[in-house]
Design a protein around this motif. Structure first.
Motif, PDB file in Angstrom:
ATOM      1  N   GLY A  83       0.814  -1.175  -0.173  1.00 17.75           N
ATOM      2  CA  GLY A  83       0.158  -0.069  -0.022  1.00 17.75           C
ATOM      3  C   GLY A  83       0.678   1.332   0.110  1.00 17.75           C
ATOM      4  N   ILE A  84       1.721   1.477   0.747  1.00 23.30           N
ATOM      5  CA  ILE A  84       2.509   2.692   1.095  1.00 23.30           C
ATOM      6  C   ILE A  84       3.484   2.672  -0.270  1.00 23.30           C
ATOM      7  CG2 ILE A  84       4.331   1.500   2.365  1.00 23.30           C
ATOM      8  CD1 ILE A  84       4.479   4.375   3.832  1.00 23.30           C
ATOM      9  N   ALA A  85       4.012   1.386  -0.874  1.00 26.06           N
ATOM     10  CA  ALA A  85       4.910   1.599  -2.057  1.00 26.06           C
ATOM     11  C   ALA A  85       4.174   2.238  -3.243  1.00 26.06           C
ATOM     12  CB  ALA A  85       5.409   0.049  -2.313  1.00 26.06           C
ATOM     13  N   ALA A  86       2.778   1.803  -3.258  1.00 24.11           N
ATOM     14  CA  ALA A  86       1.960   2.353  -4.396  1.00 24.11           C
ATOM     15  C   ALA A  86       1.955   3.759  -4.385  1.00 24.11           C
ATOM     16  CB  ALA A  86       0.767   1.572  -4.473  1.00 24.11           C
ATOM     17  N   LYS A  87       1.534   4.278  -3.326  1.00 21.62           N
ATOM     18  CA  LYS A  87       1.315   5.917  -3.048  1.00 21.62           C
ATOM     19  C   LYS A  87       2.592   6.494  -3.258  1.00 21.62           C
ATOM     20  CE  LYS A  87      -1.321   5.189   0.445  1.00 21.62           C
ATOM     21  NZ  LYS A  87      -2.260   5.148   1.503  1.00 21.62           N
ATOM     22  N   ALA A  88       3.580   5.836  -2.608  1.00 20.39           N
ATOM     23  CA  ALA A  88       5.021   6.726  -2.719  1.00 20.39           C
ATOM     24  C   ALA A  88       5.509   6.840  -4.202  1.00 20.39           C
ATOM     25  CB  ALA A  88       5.865   5.902  -1.742  1.00 20.39           C
ATOM     26  N   TYR A  89       5.299   5.640  -4.895  1.00 22.49           N
ATOM     27  CA  TYR A  89       5.651   5.539  -6.200  1.00 22.49           C
ATOM     28  C   TYR A  89       4.780   6.706  -6.958  1.00 22.49           C
ATOM     29  CZ  TYR A  89       7.043   4.372 -10.930  1.00 22.49           C
ATOM     30  OH  TYR A  89       7.537   4.527 -12.362  1.00 22.49           O
ATOM     31  N   ARG A  90       3.565   6.703  -6.932  1.00 24.99           N
ATOM     32  CA  ARG A  90       2.862   7.715  -7.743  1.00 24.99           C
ATOM     33  C   ARG A  90       2.939   9.126  -6.951  1.00 24.99           C
ATOM     34  NH1 ARG A  90      -0.823   2.736  -7.377  1.00 24.99           N
ATOM     35  NH2 ARG A  90      -0.620   1.810  -9.379  1.00 24.99           N
ATOM     36  N   ALA A  91       3.556   9.352  -5.960  1.00 28.70           N
ATOM     37  CA  ALA A  91       4.042  10.582  -5.567  1.00 28.70           C
ATOM     38  C   ALA A  91       5.229  10.848  -6.155  1.00 28.70           C
ATOM     39  CB  ALA A  91       4.167  10.872  -4.074  1.00 28.70           C
TER      40      ALA A  91
END
Length: 326
Positions: A83-91
């Motif tokens: 979960g945090i990986a996906a949103k960090a990448y998209r940031a």
């Protein structure tokens, strides 16, 4: 730096065990779908490697990088890691989801078990990324046991590694002695049984790869994690006993030496990370550390119904904001 948005969960989620368990089973779909993916082995010491699952931005060297470290008996595929990986990448961030030694199907990459004191593994990863890849804005992010490891690594590095830009830790067990005592209380039997069962299963898998290294006689009779650690984890990691391991592995000893921006998120109602362990002068006097401790949140839960368009995972969003806004 601005203060994180307040965490205000609805009453139906306010119980510590509900808050701890609901986020782990809340459906998230396939958060990593569409992200670029590359596996990478980091050599920590002769005969020992750890696996990182990397998601690189198109302009890798010009983007900040977060190294994610999971908790006890987690792995790179854990719900919160994805979960945090996906949103960090998209940031706009590079993301590396690490597996601790033996975790995530990597038992064959090291002859050792994993433990809360192996902060040197993450110092080595940071140095490799800085030296070989030229990355100069690296953030260490850890959950629970992983939180202790990244805080310990940052304290040990001090000012020695300019590429380390900052640290974030969620519910870190910076004092393992107090945390294992809390975990073994009867009210926490569901977590304790889960961890102990999985630790035993992992040791059996390791023992099958390295026959004769560990004496498994009596393993079935071990009833507590502290017994398991005293018999197996501590001697494997070079500690005199379980008590010696718990004392020496805690980040509390070096947290005052952290010299980079650090976000420490914990919940006052965490069932097995006592809030009292964060009442340290080393934390209070360190201007680099921001301690955020909502009354509710459970263990690494922090799940709510946001009104600002975010998803429900409050701590994940605060960490991404912290890194992006630095």
């Amino acid at each position: 730096m601005s203060q994180p948005a307040a965490f205000d969960p609805p009453w139906i989620l306010s119980h510590t065990h509900v808050m701890t368990l609901v986020p782990r089973y809340w459906p998230r779909g396939a958060p990593l779908a569409g992200l670029p993916h590359e596996d990478r082995l980091f050599t920590i010491e002769p005969g020992t490697q750890v696996l990182g699952r990397c998601h690189w931005q198109p302009r890798k060297a010009s983007s900040a990088t977060i190294i994610l470290v999971h908790g006890l008996e987690g792995c790179s595929e854990s719900h919160y890691m994805q979960g945090i990986a996906a949103k960090a990448y998209r940031a706009g961030l590079n993301v590396i989801r690490m597996n601790q030694r033996t975790c995530g199907g990597t038992e064959h990459l090291t002859p050792t078990l994993y433990n809360s004191g192996l902060s040197g593994d993450y110092r080595a990863v940071v140095r490799e990324l800085a030296g070989q890849d030229g990355l100069d804005r690296i953030w260490l992010v850890g959950y629970s046991m992983g939180g202790n490891l990244v805080l310990k690594a940052a304290g040990e590095l001090g000012r020695c590694e300019g590429a380390l830009a900052g640290v974030a830790a969620v519910c870190p067990n910076i004092n393992p002695t107090e945390c294992v005592n809390a975990l073994e209380r009867s009210r926490n039997w569901i977590y304790h049984r889960h961890f102990l069962t999985r630790l035993k299963a992992r040791l059996r898998r390791k023992a099958a790869l390295l026959p004769g290294k560990w004496d498994l006689s009596g393993l079935d009779r071990i009833a507590t994690i502290s017994e398991f650690d005293d018999r197996y984890t501590a001697p494997d990691g070079g500690y005199r006993s379980g008590a010696d391991y718990y004392d020496r592995a805690g980040a509390r000893h070096v947290i005052g030496s952290i010299t980079v921006p650090t976000l420490l998120i914990t919940a006052q109602d965490d069932p097995f990370i006592p809030y009292s362990i964060f009442s340290l002068s080393a934390i209070e006097r360190n201007p680099h550390i921001s301690l955020v401790a909502p009354r509710r949140g459970g263990h690494c839960g922090f799940f709510h119904w946001p009104t600002n368009g975010e998803d429900p995972y409050w701590a994940e969003n605060r960490i991404v904001d912290f890194v992006r806004d630095a």
